[in-house]
Write a protein that holds these residues in place. Structure first.
Motif, PDB file in Angstrom:
ATOM      1  N   LYS A  61      -9.197  13.315   8.637  1.00 45.29           N
ATOM      2  CA  LYS A  61      -8.149  12.334   8.344  1.00 45.29           C
ATOM      3  C   LYS A  61      -8.761  11.094   7.694  1.00 45.29           C
ATOM      4  CE  LYS A  61      -6.316   9.889  11.614  1.00 45.29           C
ATOM      5  NZ  LYS A  61      -5.566   9.501  12.843  1.00 45.29           N
ATOM      6  N   ARG A  62      -9.958  10.746   8.149  1.00 44.75           N
ATOM      7  CA  ARG A  62     -10.642   9.582   7.578  1.00 44.75           C
ATOM      8  C   ARG A  62     -10.947   9.797   6.099  1.00 44.75           C
ATOM      9  NH1 ARG A  62     -16.298   8.509  10.108  1.00 44.75           N
ATOM     10  NH2 ARG A  62     -16.620  10.470   9.006  1.00 44.75           N
ATOM     11  N   ASP A  63     -11.381  11.030   5.741  1.00 44.29           N
ATOM     12  CA  ASP A  63     -11.690  11.322   4.336  1.00 44.29           C
ATOM     13  C   ASP A  63     -10.432  11.267   3.467  1.00 44.29           C
ATOM     14  OD1 ASP A  63     -14.437  11.716   4.762  1.00 44.29           O
ATOM     15  OD2 ASP A  63     -14.070  13.751   5.467  1.00 44.29           O
ATOM     16  N   ILE A  64      -9.317  11.793   4.017  1.00 46.38           N
ATOM     17  CA  ILE A  64      -8.059  11.770   3.267  1.00 46.38           C
ATOM     18  C   ILE A  64      -7.596  10.327   3.075  1.00 46.38           C
ATOM     19  CG2 ILE A  64      -5.639  12.497   3.296  1.00 46.38           C
ATOM     20  CD1 ILE A  64      -6.538  14.947   4.926  1.00 46.38           C
ATOM     21  N   ALA A  65      -7.714   9.515   4.142  1.00 45.52           N
ATOM     22  CA  ALA A  65      -7.319   8.108   4.046  1.00 45.52           C
ATOM     23  C   ALA A  65      -8.161   7.378   3.012  1.00 45.52           C
ATOM     24  CB  ALA A  65      -7.470   7.443   5.415  1.00 45.52           C
ATOM     25  N   LYS A  66      -9.446   7.674   2.993  1.00 46.08           N
ATOM     26  CA  LYS A  66     -10.352   7.024   2.033  1.00 46.08           C
ATOM     27  C   LYS A  66      -9.987   7.413   0.608  1.00 46.08           C
ATOM     28  CE  LYS A  66     -15.284   6.449   1.033  1.00 46.08           C
ATOM     29  NZ  LYS A  66     -16.674   6.856   1.421  1.00 46.08           N
ATOM     30  N   ALA A  67      -9.631   8.687   0.408  1.00 46.08           N
ATOM     31  CA  ALA A  67      -9.305   9.168  -0.937  1.00 46.08           C
ATOM     32  C   ALA A  67      -8.098   8.433  -1.517  1.00 46.08           C
ATOM     33  CB  ALA A  67      -9.047  10.668  -0.904  1.00 46.08           C
ATOM     34  N   PHE A  68      -7.122   8.071  -0.644  1.00 40.65           N
ATOM     35  CA  PHE A  68      -5.902   7.423  -1.126  1.00 40.65           C
ATOM     36  C   PHE A  68      -5.882   5.917  -0.837  1.00 40.65           C
ATOM     37  CE2 PHE A  68      -4.636  11.882  -0.716  1.00 40.65           C
ATOM     38  CZ  PHE A  68      -4.014  12.083  -1.933  1.00 40.65           C
ATOM     39  N   GLY A  69      -7.000   5.380  -0.353  1.00 39.79           N
ATOM     40  CA  GLY A  69      -7.089   3.945  -0.107  1.00 39.79           C
ATOM     41  C   GLY A  69      -6.191   3.468   1.012  1.00 39.79           C
ATOM     42  N   ILE A  70      -5.991   4.300   2.023  1.00 35.55           N
ATOM     43  CA  ILE A  70      -5.101   3.955   3.140  1.00 35.55           C
ATOM     44  C   ILE A  70      -5.917   3.280   4.240  1.00 35.55           C
ATOM     45  CG2 ILE A  70      -3.532   4.881   4.889  1.00 35.55           C
ATOM     46  CD1 ILE A  70      -2.979   7.190   2.952  1.00 35.55           C
ATOM     47  N   MET A 108       0.856  -1.194   0.000  1.00 38.45           N
ATOM     48  CA  MET A 108       0.000   0.000   0.000  1.00 38.45           C
ATOM     49  C   MET A 108       0.894   1.247   0.000  1.00 38.45           C
ATOM     50  SD  MET A 108      -2.845   1.095   2.805  1.00 38.45           S
ATOM     51  CE  MET A 108      -3.597  -0.524   2.657  1.00 38.45           C
ATOM     52  N   ARG A 109       0.762   2.091  -1.042  1.00 41.38           N
ATOM     53  CA  ARG A 109       1.629   3.261  -1.182  1.00 41.38           C
ATOM     54  C   ARG A 109       1.072   4.444  -0.389  1.00 41.38           C
ATOM     55  NH1 ARG A 109       2.646   7.841  -4.104  1.00 41.38           N
ATOM     56  NH2 ARG A 109       0.614   7.806  -5.135  1.00 41.38           N
ATOM     57  N   ILE A 110       1.945   5.084   0.407  1.00 39.33           N
ATOM     58  CA  ILE A 110       1.565   6.280   1.151  1.00 39.33           C
ATOM     59  C   ILE A 110       1.772   7.486   0.228  1.00 39.33           C
ATOM     60  CG2 ILE A 110       2.057   7.716   3.161  1.00 39.33           C
ATOM     61  CD1 ILE A 110       0.830   5.072   3.856  1.00 39.33           C
ATOM     62  N   PRO A 111       0.797   8.385   0.112  1.00 38.31           N
ATOM     63  CA  PRO A 111       0.963   9.538  -0.781  1.00 38.31           C
ATOM     64  C   PRO A 111       2.047  10.481  -0.274  1.00 38.31           C
ATOM     65  CG  PRO A 111      -0.987   9.803   0.580  1.00 38.31           C
ATOM     66  CD  PRO A 111      -0.495   8.406   0.812  1.00 38.31           C
ATOM     67  N   THR A 112       2.604  11.239  -1.197  1.00 40.57           N
ATOM     68  CA  THR A 112       3.594  12.251  -0.818  1.00 40.57           C
ATOM     69  C   THR A 112       2.877  13.459  -0.236  1.00 40.57           C
ATOM     70  OG1 THR A 112       3.525  13.342  -2.973  1.00 40.57           O
ATOM     71  CG2 THR A 112       5.067  11.496  -2.721  1.00 40.57           C
ATOM     72  N   LYS A 113       3.651  14.337   0.391  1.00 45.16           N
ATOM     73  CA  LYS A 113       3.064  15.571   0.929  1.00 45.16           C
ATOM     74  C   LYS A 113       2.432  16.408  -0.180  1.00 45.16           C
ATOM     75  CE  LYS A 113       6.225  15.985   4.877  1.00 45.16           C
ATOM     76  NZ  LYS A 113       7.267  16.825   5.522  1.00 45.16           N
TER      77      LYS A 113
END
Length: 750
Positions: free
Chosen positions: A22-31, A1-6
């Protein structure tokens, strides 16, 4: 699972400018799972570096400017491009670069000049915003609307304003391509005290004075609506600074949103709702309504105050707005723009599961809107297709708003305010000012939601001021007079419906009539007739209730940017709560009666100007379709003809008596009908007709029609016979002989 860059996180937040958890950001990047720890670390680093600001459990980009901002010109670069910097910057990062895009009519700008500009955010360029000049701060050149006349030496402008008899001289360099006979808007050049004719330059060519682009300007001048701010007013507005937090309640962490039409330029109301956590109020809700604190900037007796009172309200036209307050306030400091701290007066209202208000309290606060949304996108989100702006707000903001609205609809059903069903038409214009289309506005639950919230806030304002025995202006709507009710009753009976008589009239009686007519071919007729039976609402320091809303106490509180009455109510709340020295003044209290009459008059003035403008636009739109046939419904009867509302556009046209067919018609005032002298044909309100368009005059807004059929029955065409008298049937030979003999006998007797 790739972590997005800043950079990827910042780009995503930039594309989704509302608050995001934070939950919405995680959902957007599949984290998922343990990877959330790494995401939390990245967000913390971005916060420490100043790229993000954290409020509770959400993150946002703090570096944003409102759409109307004060800029300072930093000078052109080596390529001649003009750049500016914002004078009011809330972000912690470096100020954004703003490219100023000048128009040909704009004055020359140099380093150090301060301007009020409208901003558009840009992607993929070295600059972040592009700015268009509204005006230079500290200047207020006079504008004139008139017809351009080309002379041998240069040009002149003949104002269309009846009160301005002085012509203006235009030198060759200020003609700007204007042609003889064109309607133009010009701006004064040179000192005001110059000998001879004052000089001006053309800043906008409006073309043919009868063309659509000129319509609203002509209406503004004909109805005497002030559309140029005096120098002192502009100076006060330019000197205004953002209100400090001071003793205000800090509401900046509250997820308030504005919901307005997509083309709205100012946002004076924001709202938020959530389930009530009081165990005694199971199923209840808490509703917050925050309104721009205009009273902080427009103080009693100031130049801004005198001009706002003079105008009374803003006036809205299809192509422009004549604001009550200058752009510096209406479009900037008093507008609740997304992500910008703004002073407000807010009310917290507690309602039960059935929508009844249990309590309320007012605060003077500082808020920051998390999103500027429009009705259509909010409704789409509620219906299951949220866009990128609405998706992060569904759980915390949009769903709770609708839950509270559902409760309010129960209270509304019990109260039964007048429930008219009259769709509103909207004139859509092209950039050139031509009418592109005429359509009826969509009416979403999102509209009704905001209306119900604002009504509740207005009631709370009235009740608070009554309880504190404070003077205020009520919004009054008295019940219909008996004569108009009798007319409505006759119309209803003619259509096969009934309106009870001999009892105290309530809105529920009228709603019963409207509901009975709903879905029938007479529904529009009954709605129009009910509307016409109503009295006009007005402002008064005395409380006579609001019949249409079925409310005992009602005051306008929610639109102080565009209505002076609301500003009065804000000042009353400030005085009643002891919030400051900018409340109601003794002089303001003494003149409440006069103020109420004046702003009621300015409201009617604006309504007439807006209606005339729409009529002219509709006439212009239809002028290319003269000779075409249209369907419609009879909306009025007069001695001189029949008024018809056309189905397609909602335009009102007149069938003059001469165009009603071959026979003559007699007008019956009591029944409001016309009766044919030969066939006995009766023409009355609500009948379906087919008509031919014979004339559409954009200059006057007049639309003339010819009757072809009524209730699907053709009308006999052709010129009327005789000279203004009913046609007599052909006499037989015997009758002719008898008449001749009678005339002979009469001569002999004389």
């Amino acid at each position: 699972m790739r972590i997005p860059t800043k950079a990827e996180i910042l780009d995503w937040i930039s594309e989704n400018p509302t608050l995001t958890s934070k939950r919405d950001i995680a959902k957007a990047f599949g984290i998922k799972g343990a990877a959330r720890i790494d995401l939390k670390r990245l967000l913390k680093e971005l916060e420490e570096e100043g790229h993000l600001s954290k409020r509770k459990k959400t993150y946002r980009d703090p570096d944003s400017l409102p759409p109307v901002s004060v800029l300072q010109i930093s000078g052109p670069d080596s390529d001649g491009d003009l750049y500016a910097r914002p004078l009011e910057w809330e972000g912690d990062s470096e100020e954004p670069l703003i490219l100023v895009i000048p128009r040909a009519s704009d004055p020359a700008l140099g380093q150090g000049d301060r301007i009020l500009a409208r901003l558009t955010e840009i992607e993929g360029e070295a600059w972040r915003y592009e700015g268009r000049l509204i005006r230079r701060i500290g200047t207020n050149p006079k504008r004139v609307l008139g017809v351009f006349r080309l002379t041998a030496e240069s040009g002149r402008i003949v104002p269309i304003d009846k009160g301005d008899g002085k012509e203006w001289q235009v030198l060759n360099e200020g003609i700007n391509g204007a042609k003889d006979g064109e309607l133009v808007e010009a701006q004064q050049t040179g000192p005001k005290g110059r000998l001879g004719l004052p000089r001006a330059k053309v800043v906008e060519r409006l073309g043919d004075p009868s063309a659509p682009k000129a319509v609203s300007l002509i209406a503004i001048h004909q109805h005497g609506i002030p559309d140029a701010f005096p120098d002192g007013v502009i100076a006060e507005a330019d000197a205004a600074k953002p209100a400090p937090l001071g003793e205000r309640e800090d509401m900046r962490d509250m997820p308030l949103v504005t919901i307005d039409p997509a083309d709205a330029r100012d946002h004076d109301d924001a709202c938020w709702a959530h389930a009530d956590d009081d165990p005694k109020n199971e199923g209840g809700h808490v509703i917050w309504v925050a309104i721009a604190d205009v009273a902080h900037y427009v103080t009693p007796g100031s130049e801004l105050d005198r001009e706002a009172r003079k105008r009374g309200n803003s006036s809205y036209f299809p192509d422009r707005v004549v604001p009550m307050l200058p752009d510096r306030l209406s479009g900037d400091l008093c507008s609740l723009h997304e992500g910008v701290p703004r002073a407000c007066i807010a009310v917290r209202m507690q309602i039960d599961a059935k929508g009844h208000k249990l309590s309320h309290r007012f605060v003077r606060g500082m808020m920051r809107s998390v999103a500027s949304l429009n009705y259509a996108e909010v409704q789409e989100a509620r219906d299951g297709t949220p866009n990128a702006r609405c998706a992060p707000l569904m759980k915390e903001v949009i769903d709770p708003l609708y839950a509270a609205y559902t409760a309010l609809t129960k209270a509304r059903a019990a109260r039964q305010p007048l429930d008219l069903d009259l769709p509103e038409r909207k004139v859509e214009l092209t950039p050139e000012g031509k009418v592109a289309s005429v359509m009826f506005r969509d009416r979403f639950d999102a509209h009704k939601l905001i209306e119900e919230f604002m009504i509740l806030a207005n009631v709370a304002a009235a009740e608070t001021l009554i309880a504190k025995k404070s003077p205020l202006l009520f919004r009054v709507h008295e019940e219909p007079n008996p004569e108009k009710l009798d007319s409505l009753r006759e119309t209803a009976q003619a259509a096969g419906f009934s309106l009870a008589k001999g009892q105290v009239l309530k809105t529920q009686h009228l709603n019963a009539l409207l509901n009975a007519a709903a879905g029938t071919e007479d529904a529009e007729l009954i709605n129009l007739s009910t509307l016409r039976s109503m009295t006009q609402a007005y402002y008064s320091p005395s409380n006579f209730g609001h019949f249409g809303l079925a409310l005992q106490s009602y005051a306008h509180f929610t639109s102080p940017i565009r209505r002076y009455a609301d500003l009065i109510v804000h000042r009353a709340l400030i005085s009643a709560h002891g919030w400051g020295e900018d409340g109601l003044s003794p002089e303001g209290i003494e003149n409440l009666e006069t103020t109420a009459g004046h702003i009621s008059d300015t409201e009617r003035r604006s309504m007439l100007a807006e209606r005339d403008t729409n009529d002219r636009y509709l006439a212009s739109y239809l002028s290319e379709r003269v000779g075409n046939e249209f369907t419609g419904r009879i909306s009025g009867i007069a001695r001189f003809g029949v008024f018809v509302k056309l189905d397609e556009t909602g335009a009102d046209g007149l069938i003059p008596m001469r165009n009603l067919g071959r026979e003559y018609f007699k007008y019956d005032h009591e029944s409001e009908t016309l009766r044919g002298s030969e066939t006995g044909l009766t023409i009355g309100l609500g009948q379906r007709v087919t008509v031919r368009l014979t004339e559409a005059a954009p200059v006057t807004g007049g639309i003339a029609l010819e009757l072809l059929s009524i209730d699907d029955k053709k009308v006999r065409q052709g010129p009327k016979r005789g000279r203004g008298k009913p046609v007599r049937r052909k006499e037989t030979k015997a009758k002719k002989k008898a008449a001749k003999t009678k005339r002979k006998v009469n001569r002999q007797r004389r």
